[in-house]
Scaffold this motif. Structure first.
Motif, mmCIF file in Angstrom:
data_model
loop_
_atom_site.group_PDB
_atom_site.id
_atom_site.type_symbol
_atom_site.label_atom_id
_atom_site.label_comp_id
_atom_site.label_asym_id
_atom_site.label_seq_id
_atom_site.Cartn_x
_atom_site.Cartn_y
_atom_site.Cartn_z
ATOM 1 N N LEU A 149 0.846 -1.182 0.000
ATOM 2 C CA LEU A 149 0.000 0.000 0.000
ATOM 3 C C LEU A 149 0.888 1.240 0.000
ATOM 4 C CD1 LEU A 149 -2.547 -1.103 2.758
ATOM 5 C CD2 LEU A 149 -2.833 -1.257 0.266
ATOM 6 N N ALA A 150 0.299 2.382 -0.257
ATOM 7 C CA ALA A 150 1.049 3.631 -0.144
ATOM 8 C C ALA A 150 1.541 3.777 1.292
ATOM 9 C CB ALA A 150 0.163 4.813 -0.520
ATOM 10 N N PRO A 151 2.725 4.359 1.495
ATOM 11 C CA PRO A 151 3.275 4.467 2.852
ATOM 12 C C PRO A 151 2.314 5.111 3.845
ATOM 13 C CG PRO A 151 4.917 5.107 1.237
ATOM 14 C CD PRO A 151 3.637 4.931 0.480
ATOM 15 N N VAL A 152 1.643 6.163 3.419
ATOM 16 C CA VAL A 152 0.669 6.847 4.275
ATOM 17 C C VAL A 152 -0.665 6.897 3.547
ATOM 18 C CG1 VAL A 152 0.029 9.004 5.399
ATOM 19 C CG2 VAL A 152 2.420 8.226 5.453
ATOM 20 N N THR A 153 -1.687 6.322 4.158
ATOM 21 C CA THR A 153 -3.054 6.390 3.633
ATOM 22 C C THR A 153 -3.950 6.760 4.808
ATOM 23 O OG1 THR A 153 -3.301 4.005 4.008
ATOM 24 C CG2 THR A 153 -2.684 4.713 1.797
ATOM 25 N N PHE A 154 -4.235 8.040 4.980
ATOM 26 C CA PHE A 154 -4.989 8.480 6.150
ATOM 27 C C PHE A 154 -6.357 7.798 6.199
ATOM 28 C CE2 PHE A 154 -2.022 12.107 5.762
ATOM 29 C CZ PHE A 154 -1.483 12.056 7.039
ATOM 30 N N SER A 155 -6.696 7.318 7.370
ATOM 31 C CA SER A 155 -7.917 6.542 7.538
ATOM 32 C C SER A 155 -9.166 7.394 7.321
ATOM 33 C CB SER A 155 -7.956 5.940 8.941
ATOM 34 O OG SER A 155 -9.155 5.219 9.133
ATOM 35 N N THR A 156 -10.192 6.761 6.807
ATOM 36 C CA THR A 156 -11.502 7.397 6.651
ATOM 37 C C THR A 156 -12.528 6.778 7.599
ATOM 38 O OG1 THR A 156 -12.047 5.859 4.853
ATOM 39 C CG2 THR A 156 -11.071 7.976 4.238
ATOM 40 N N LYS A 157 -12.070 5.945 8.538
ATOM 41 C CA LYS A 157 -12.983 5.239 9.435
ATOM 42 C C LYS A 157 -13.339 6.121 10.628
ATOM 43 C CE LYS A 157 -12.504 0.869 9.786
ATOM 44 N NZ LYS A 157 -12.012 -0.491 10.069
ATOM 45 N N ASP A 158 -14.554 6.616 10.632
ATOM 46 C CA ASP A 158 -15.010 7.485 11.720
ATOM 47 C C ASP A 158 -15.264 6.663 12.980
ATOM 48 O OD1 ASP A 158 -16.133 10.068 12.773
ATOM 49 O OD2 ASP A 158 -17.915 8.804 12.926
ATOM 50 N N ARG A 159 -14.711 7.120 14.090
ATOM 51 C CA ARG A 159 -14.913 6.452 15.382
ATOM 52 C C ARG A 159 -15.284 7.489 16.438
ATOM 53 N NH1 ARG A 159 -12.404 1.046 15.440
ATOM 54 N NH2 ARG A 159 -11.027 0.749 13.653
ATOM 55 N N SER A 160 -16.121 8.440 16.076
ATOM 56 C CA SER A 160 -16.520 9.517 16.984
ATOM 57 C C SER A 160 -17.914 9.248 17.531
ATOM 58 C CB SER A 160 -16.496 10.864 16.249
ATOM 59 O OG SER A 160 -15.189 11.172 15.810
ATOM 60 N N ALA B 126 -10.022 7.590 11.696
ATOM 61 C CA ALA B 126 -9.948 8.860 10.985
ATOM 62 C C ALA B 126 -9.243 9.903 11.844
ATOM 63 C CB ALA B 126 -11.348 9.337 10.633
ATOM 64 N N PRO B 127 -8.381 10.726 11.250
ATOM 65 C CA PRO B 127 -7.684 11.753 12.024
ATOM 66 C C PRO B 127 -8.621 12.618 12.861
ATOM 67 C CG PRO B 127 -6.706 11.576 9.854
ATOM 68 C CD PRO B 127 -7.918 10.677 9.842
ATOM 69 N N ALA B 128 -9.807 12.907 12.347
ATOM 70 C CA ALA B 128 -10.754 13.731 13.098
ATOM 71 C C ALA B 128 -11.277 13.028 14.349
ATOM 72 C CB ALA B 128 -11.926 14.129 12.198
ATOM 73 N N SER B 129 -11.177 11.702 14.387
ATOM 74 C CA SER B 129 -11.647 10.935 15.546
ATOM 75 C C SER B 129 -10.570 10.783 16.615
ATOM 76 C CB SER B 129 -12.112 9.546 15.107
ATOM 77 O OG SER B 129 -13.187 9.620 14.198
ATOM 78 N N VAL B 130 -9.335 11.099 16.270
ATOM 79 C CA VAL B 130 -8.220 10.885 17.201
ATOM 80 C C VAL B 130 -8.356 11.717 18.473
ATOM 81 C CG1 VAL B 130 -5.721 11.198 17.514
ATOM 82 C CG2 VAL B 130 -6.607 10.064 15.453
#
Length: 243
Positions: free
Chosen positions: A117-128, A198-202
């Motif tokens: 896979l690409a080295p960085v693939t930012f997640s789209t999985k919302d966990r909020s 997802a970064p927004a859920s971090v």
């Protein structure tokens, strides 16, 4: 003989956290590849691999750094040890958190690369969601209770098996699947795969983990008033080697 050099301890924390995240992310990718139509089986495969890997990594790096691999464990070690002059210093804590966070990101990149896979693939999985944050409070507080209770009662040598078993179980009994680790949470944002967040859920997860830290520390002080005396043995005792 002198305490282990700081750079060796930081390297151990970096490598241990990196390989832990590699195990979490890599086993998640493998699970979705092998069991594409069964999410329950995917979670089982992911949790078993993570539990075994965590135990092995604690055995590998514990004699050097204590095998924290987790900022909340390091923060609790610093906080609870202050009154007795044990555990991490404030400078140690800063170094551990930086090494753990950098290692977690590197671990996601490594797992992505291993599976083409690409080295960085930012997640789209919302966990909020509030119930997920509650799960993180429970998972984090429980982890701290286990680790420090083992050390205070002189059973730190069984920590590799016990901590691995706890995390493996907490995958299933917490709604959040038990991240319980701010560094690992950040690292898992760098992969858009089964284990991603997802970064927004971090931020929500990290805040919940900090609350879990406060709850866990409070419970430890209530149950084991002198728990700080065992701070040098977290997660496992380090060896006294020449630097």
């Amino acid at each position: 003989m002198h305490p282990i050099a700081a750079w060796r301890r930081l390297l151990a924390e970096f490598l241990g956290t990196a390989l832990l995240v590699t195990a979490v992310v890599g086993s998640g990718i493998m699970a979705t590849t092998l069991s594409s139509d069964d999410v329950g089986l995917q979670l089982l495969e992911n949790s078993v691999a993570t539990a075994f890997a965590l135990g092995a990594l604690i055995l590998t790096f514990g004699p050097v750094s204590g095998a924290h691999f987790n900022p909340v464990v390091s923060a609790a070690d610093w906080f609870l040890g202050r009154r007795t002059g044990t555990g991490l210093t404030a400078a140690d804590l800063g170094g551990y958190v930086a090494a753990q966070t950098a290692g977690a990101i590197a671990g996601s990149v490594l797992a992505n690369l291993m599976f083409d896979l690409a080295p960085v693939t930012f997640s789209t999985k919302d966990r909020s969601a509030g119930h997920l944050w509650l799960g993180e409070v429970v998972a984090t507080a429980g982890l701290l209770l286990l680790i420090f209770a083992l050390a205070r009662s002189g059973r730190a040598p069984v920590a590799p098996a016990a901590v691995g078993a706890y995390i493996g179980a907490a995958y299933w009994f917490t709604s959040s699947t038990s991240f319980a680790n701010p560094a690992v949470t950040v690292g898992r944002a760098f992969t858009d795969t089964f284990a991603g967040i997802a970064p927004a859920s971090v931020p929500g997860f990290v805040i919940a983990q900090i609350i879990g830290l406060l709850v866990g520390a409070g419970l430890l002080l209530a149950l084991y008033p002198n728990v700080g005396q065992a701070a040098d043995d977290i997660v496992v005792p380090t060896e006294r080697l020449s630097s």
